[in-house]
Design a protein around this motif. Sequence first.
Motif, short mmCIF file in Angstrom:
data_model
loop_
_atom_site.label_atom_id
_atom_site.label_comp_id
_atom_site.label_asym_id
_atom_site.label_seq_id
_atom_site.Cartn_x
_atom_site.Cartn_y
_atom_site.Cartn_z
N ASP A 83 1.84 6.89 -6.57
CA ASP A 83 0.79 7.86 -6.90
C ASP A 83 1.29 9.29 -6.68
OD1 ASP A 83 -0.90 5.85 -7.58
OD2 ASP A 83 -2.00 5.83 -5.67
N LEU A 84 2.05 9.48 -5.61
CA LEU A 84 2.59 10.80 -5.33
C LEU A 84 3.52 11.26 -6.44
CD1 LEU A 84 3.48 11.05 -1.53
CD2 LEU A 84 1.46 11.82 -2.72
N SER A 85 4.35 10.37 -6.89
CA SER A 85 5.30 10.73 -7.95
C SER A 85 4.58 11.11 -9.24
CB SER A 85 6.26 9.57 -8.21
OG SER A 85 5.58 8.46 -8.75
N GLN A 86 3.36 10.57 -9.44
CA GLN A 86 2.58 10.91 -10.62
C GLN A 86 1.92 12.28 -10.50
OE1 GLN A 86 2.59 9.00 -13.40
NE2 GLN A 86 4.00 7.60 -12.35
N LEU B 129 -0.59 18.61 0.14
CA LEU B 129 -1.24 17.66 1.05
C LEU B 129 -2.66 17.39 0.61
CD1 LEU B 129 0.06 18.94 4.50
CD2 LEU B 129 0.52 16.72 3.49
N ASN B 130 -3.35 18.45 0.18
CA ASN B 130 -4.74 18.26 -0.23
C ASN B 130 -4.84 17.31 -1.43
OD1 ASN B 130 -5.69 19.92 1.74
ND2 ASN B 130 -5.66 21.77 0.47
N SER B 131 -3.89 17.47 -2.39
CA SER B 131 -3.95 16.61 -3.57
C SER B 131 -3.43 15.22 -3.27
CB SER B 131 -3.13 17.23 -4.70
OG SER B 131 -1.77 17.32 -4.33
N ALA B 132 -2.42 15.15 -2.39
CA ALA B 132 -1.79 13.86 -2.12
C ALA B 132 -2.62 12.99 -1.20
CB ALA B 132 -0.41 14.09 -1.50
N THR B 133 -3.41 13.62 -0.35
CA THR B 133 -4.16 12.84 0.64
C THR B 133 -5.65 12.82 0.34
OG1 THR B 133 -4.37 14.79 2.03
CG2 THR B 133 -2.48 13.38 2.43
N SER B 134 -5.98 13.06 -0.94
CA SER B 134 -7.39 13.08 -1.29
C SER B 134 -7.91 11.68 -1.55
CB SER B 134 -7.60 13.96 -2.53
OG SER B 134 -6.87 13.42 -3.60
N LEU C 109 0.83 -1.21 0.00
CA LEU C 109 0.00 0.00 0.00
C LEU C 109 0.87 1.27 0.00
CD1 LEU C 109 -2.79 -1.01 2.57
CD2 LEU C 109 -3.12 -0.57 0.12
N LEU C 110 1.94 1.24 0.81
CA LEU C 110 2.81 2.40 0.90
C LEU C 110 3.54 2.64 -0.42
CD1 LEU C 110 3.83 4.61 2.82
CD2 LEU C 110 5.70 3.09 3.47
N THR C 111 4.00 1.58 -1.05
CA THR C 111 4.68 1.72 -2.34
C THR C 111 3.72 2.28 -3.38
OG1 THR C 111 6.13 -0.14 -1.83
CG2 THR C 111 5.91 0.48 -4.15
N THR C 112 2.48 1.80 -3.38
CA THR C 112 1.47 2.31 -4.31
C THR C 112 1.21 3.79 -4.06
OG1 THR C 112 0.42 0.13 -4.38
CG2 THR C 112 -0.89 2.00 -5.16
N TYR C 113 1.12 4.14 -2.78
CA TYR C 113 0.91 5.54 -2.40
C TYR C 113 2.06 6.42 -2.90
CZ TYR C 113 0.38 9.68 0.54
OH TYR C 113 0.25 10.97 0.98
N LEU D 259 15.78 19.42 -8.38
CA LEU D 259 14.65 18.57 -8.00
C LEU D 259 14.85 18.05 -6.59
CD1 LEU D 259 13.86 16.37 -11.14
CD2 LEU D 259 13.11 18.68 -10.60
N ALA D 260 13.74 17.75 -5.92
CA ALA D 260 13.82 17.14 -4.59
C ALA D 260 14.31 15.70 -4.74
CB ALA D 260 12.46 17.17 -3.92
N VAL D 261 15.24 15.30 -3.89
CA VAL D 261 15.80 13.95 -3.98
C VAL D 261 14.71 12.92 -3.70
CG1 VAL D 261 17.53 12.36 -3.06
CG2 VAL D 261 18.07 14.79 -3.33
N TYR D 262 13.86 13.22 -2.74
CA TYR D 262 12.71 12.36 -2.45
C TYR D 262 11.49 13.27 -2.33
CZ TYR D 262 14.08 13.98 2.17
OH TYR D 262 14.44 14.78 3.23
N ILE D 263 10.33 12.73 -2.61
CA ILE D 263 9.11 13.53 -2.63
C ILE D 263 8.47 13.53 -1.25
CG2 ILE D 263 6.80 13.74 -3.62
CD1 ILE D 263 7.92 12.46 -6.16
N ALA D 264 8.21 14.73 -0.76
CA ALA D 264 7.59 14.88 0.56
C ALA D 264 6.57 16.00 0.50
CB ALA D 264 8.66 15.18 1.62
#
Length: 929
Positions: A59-62, A84-89, A52-56, A72-77
Amino acid sequence: MNNYAKLSAKIILSCLSMAIFIGCSTQKDNATNRSLQNLSARYNYIYNSNVLLTTYQDDLSQTYKDNYDDFLAVYIAPVNSDFLNSATSSGNVKSLDEITQKAQTIISEKNFSNYIDEAYILLGKTNFYKGNYFTAVEYFDYTAKTYKSNKNVFLSAMTWKARSLMQLNNYEKAELTLDTVKATLDSVKSEKAEPLATLAQMSIYQQNYKEAIGYLEQAIKETNKIQSRTRWPYILAQLYEYNKEYDASLRNYTKVENSNAPFEMYFNAKLSKIRVNDLLNDQTSNRKQQLLKLLKDDKNFDYTDQIYYEVAEDYFADKDYKKAEEYYKLSAQKSITNQYQKGLSYLKLADLNFKNLGDYVNAKLYYDSAVTTLPKNYPGYEGILKKAENLEYLTQRYQIIANEDTLQLIARLPEQAREKKLSELFEPKKEVTTTKTIDNGKVVKFDDPTKTQSNDKFYFSNNNAISKGFTDFRKRWGNRLLEDNWRQSVKSSAQVNQQNQSAVIDNSTNPTNIQTANADKETRIKEYTALLPLTADQMAKSDQKIIDAYFEIAGFYQQVLEDEEEAVKVYEELLTRYPQNNHLEVVYYSLYLGYSKTDPAKSEMYKNMVLAKYPSSVYAKTILDPNFSAKQNALDLEINKIYNTVFDSYEKKDFPAVIAYVNETNQRFPGNALQAQYDYLKAIAIGRTQNVDSLLLAFNTIISKYPNDKLINPLVLDHIAYINANLSSFKARKIALIDFDPTEPRFISQRENTVVAVNKLEPVIPKSEPAVVKPVTPTVTPAVTPTPYAPVIAKSQEVKNEPIAKPVDNFFSKAESDIYYYVISVNDMSLSVSSSRFGVGQFNRGNYAGSGLKHQLLELDEDQLIFVGNFTTLSEAKTYAESITSQLTKIMKVPLTAYKGFYISKENFDKIKNREILNRYIEFFKNNY
C-alpha cells in the motif's frame, strides 16, 4: 467383554485429554507445550503478521510519491509528517496496530516458542513505519544483542537498526552498524537482499555511487520481490547515468521499460532513455522532437509538465534562453498535481532570470513561487529563500521610481488635463452584465446576483446546511477571512497585491458598492492630489526619492549580486537623469570600479573626476592608497579604544585627565569620526571645573565646528537653551555644573525624566538617511525586509505566486502590547558598554527631550542588552529604531560585528533569559518585522 473394551477406551481418552491439557499449559516447559506454542505462534501470529506487513508495504508503494528528478529511495520509509499522515491513515494504522498486538501476544503468552525473536523484529518494524525511530532502534538493538547466535535474526535486526538511525540522520552510528552488517553477510546463505539494499542507500547518502552500484547489483540477484526487480534497476540506471556509464544506464532503463513497472516509472524510464540516447549520440535536436511526440499519446497527459521541463532543459543546454523560459513556463503551468515539478520549474525560471536574463524583478517573483512550492527539505532551500528576500530590496526601489515618475508626470500636466487624468484614474468600474436572448424574446442576465433561484434542495440555498458547515469549519480552522489561500498567515508581495487588486475589482463591480465608490471618488482624488509634487520643494523631494532608489539599486547590483554590468547601467541612468545629485562622489568611484575591467578609458575618466572634484573624500584617499580602508578600520578601533579610556576618567570625575586626553587625541587624530563626542566630554569636564562662560564657549565651539552632527549638536543646543534660561543661577556659581550623576549629566533644576506615556513620539532630527556605499569593500544590505508591494515589471503574469512560507516561532507573539523597547544586544561580556550607554543617553536627550525615555542595561550570561523605553505602540518603537540606526556607528564604542539592534514587546523581552532565546527572537524579528 464389550463393556470392558468401552471402559478401557474411556480411560485412555481421559488420560490423553489430561496429557493434552497439561501439555497446553503455558506454565509448563515441555516438548508438547513448546510444539503447540510453535505451531500457534508460527501460523496464527507470525504468518498473519507478515502477510499484514507485506500488504502494508504494498500500500505504501502505491501511495508514495517518488521524486524522479533525484535518485529514488532504495526502500520506502516515512520521511515527513505528510507521508506519515497518508501512510498511517484509516486501515493502514489498524494493520500496524494489529501486527503489534500479535507480536506482543507471542512475547507474553508464547514464551516457550521459537518465534520470540521474530516478534521483537515485528515490533521494531511497526515502530519504524509509524515514525517512532528511537523506539525502533531500541527494539532492534535488543534483538541483535539477545539473539546474536542466530545470524539471520542478528543480520535483520542490525539492518533495520541502521535504517532507523539513518531516518534520525545519525549517519555516524548507522555507518558503524552497517560495518557489522557487512561483516555478517558472508555468514548467511539467504535473506541478503535487504541488508545489501540498506548498504546501497547509505552509499547514496554518502555520495559513493560506485559502491552503491555494486551493492544494488548484488541485491537484485538476491531479491525475489517483484517491486524490487523494477525499482532497483531504475535506481541502477540513474546511478550509471550519473557516472556517465551510458550503456549500462540504457540497459537498465530498457529493463524497467519492458517490465511491469508502474506507469509513472515506465514513463520516466522512457523519458530517460531518450536523454541517455542523445548523450550517447551527442545530439539534442532529435531529443526535443521525440519528447514533443510523447504529448500526442493520451496516456502521457498527466506527465505533460515533465515533458515540457525536459524540452526546456535541452534549450537551456543549447543556450537558447528565451525558448528555455517559454517551456519552463509551460511546465509550471501544466503542473497541476505534481507540486515538486512545479517548484523545480519555478526555480529554473528564477535562476534563468537571475543568472542568464538579468531580470531580477521577475527572478524575485519566481523565487517567491519556488520557496512556497518546493518542500523545505529541498537541497539549498534556505539559499532560495534568502535570494527571494534579498531581491525584495530591488523590487521595492523599482516601485518607488515608478510611483514617483507617475506622480511627477501627473503633476506636470496643465490643471485641466490633470483633473481629467485623475477623474479617469479613479472612475469606479461599472458592472459588465452578460445577457442572452432566449427564443421567447426574454433577456436573461446570467451574472445578476439578484436572479439567484431559491431551491432548498441546493446545498447553498439551505440555511441549516450552511450554518452547520460554518460551525464545523470554525471549530477546525477558527475565524478566517474570506480570501484566497486562507490557510496561510503570511503572504508574499505578489499574492498580497493580487488579492488587493481582486478585492478592488470585486468591490467596484458589485452594484451595492457603486454608489459608495462614486461618493468616495472625490475623497480619493483629493488624497492622491495631496501626494502630487506641485511645488518646487515637493518636486525636489520627489526627485531625491528617485535618486536614492537608483543609487541603492546600483549599489545592490554591484555589492550583493556582484553584477558590475547592471550596476554600471543603473549608475549611468542616474547620471543621465540627475547629473547633479548628492551621491556623485560615490557614483564616480563606483563607475571607476565598474569600468576597470571592461573599459579602462572610462574607468580612468571617473577616477580623475573623483580626484579632481572630491580630493579629501575617502574615495579619493582609497584610490591613492589601496590600503586606506584597512588603515581607517584600524584607526576607528583605536579611536573607540581611546574614547573608552577617556570615558573611564570621566566616570571617575577625573576631569583634568579628561581635558588632557581629549586635547592629546585631537592633536594625534585630527578630524576623527568621534571628535564631536570627544569635544563634548571635554566641554562637560570644563563645566565641572570652570565657570559658565568657559562652558558656553566650549559648547558654542562644538556648534560651529560640527553644524551637521546629528548626535551631539541637538544635545548641546538643548544645554545652551537651558543655561540661557537660567543664566543668573549659573553666573552665581564658581563652577558651572554641580550635582554630578555619571550616567545622566544634568543641570540645576533640570526637569525629571520620568517614564510617561507618549501619545506621539517624534524625533527632533530627521529620519535616517539612505545608506552610503563604503569604499573598496562596500555592503548594501537592507536592515529590515522591505514592505511587500507589486513589482513594476511583471512579464510573467500567468505565473501565480504563492506566499513566502517564512518560519514561525510560536514561542514569541506578535500580539499588541502596551510597552515596547528598543534593544541593542552586545554579544561579548568582556566589552565595556558604559560609553555606549552614555551615547544612547546623549541621543535620547538631544533628540527625544521630554519624552520620558530611559535606557537600562540587562546582563545575561553571554550578552549585554541596552534597552530603551517605554514606547506605548509598535510604531513608536519602529520610528525610534529608524532614527537611531544611522547613528549607531557613532554611539556604540564596540566592534560593528558585536552588536545588533531591534525592537520588542515587553512580553517577549521578559522571555529572553539566555543567548539561545535571544538569537531565536532576533530570527523571529527578521522574519516578522
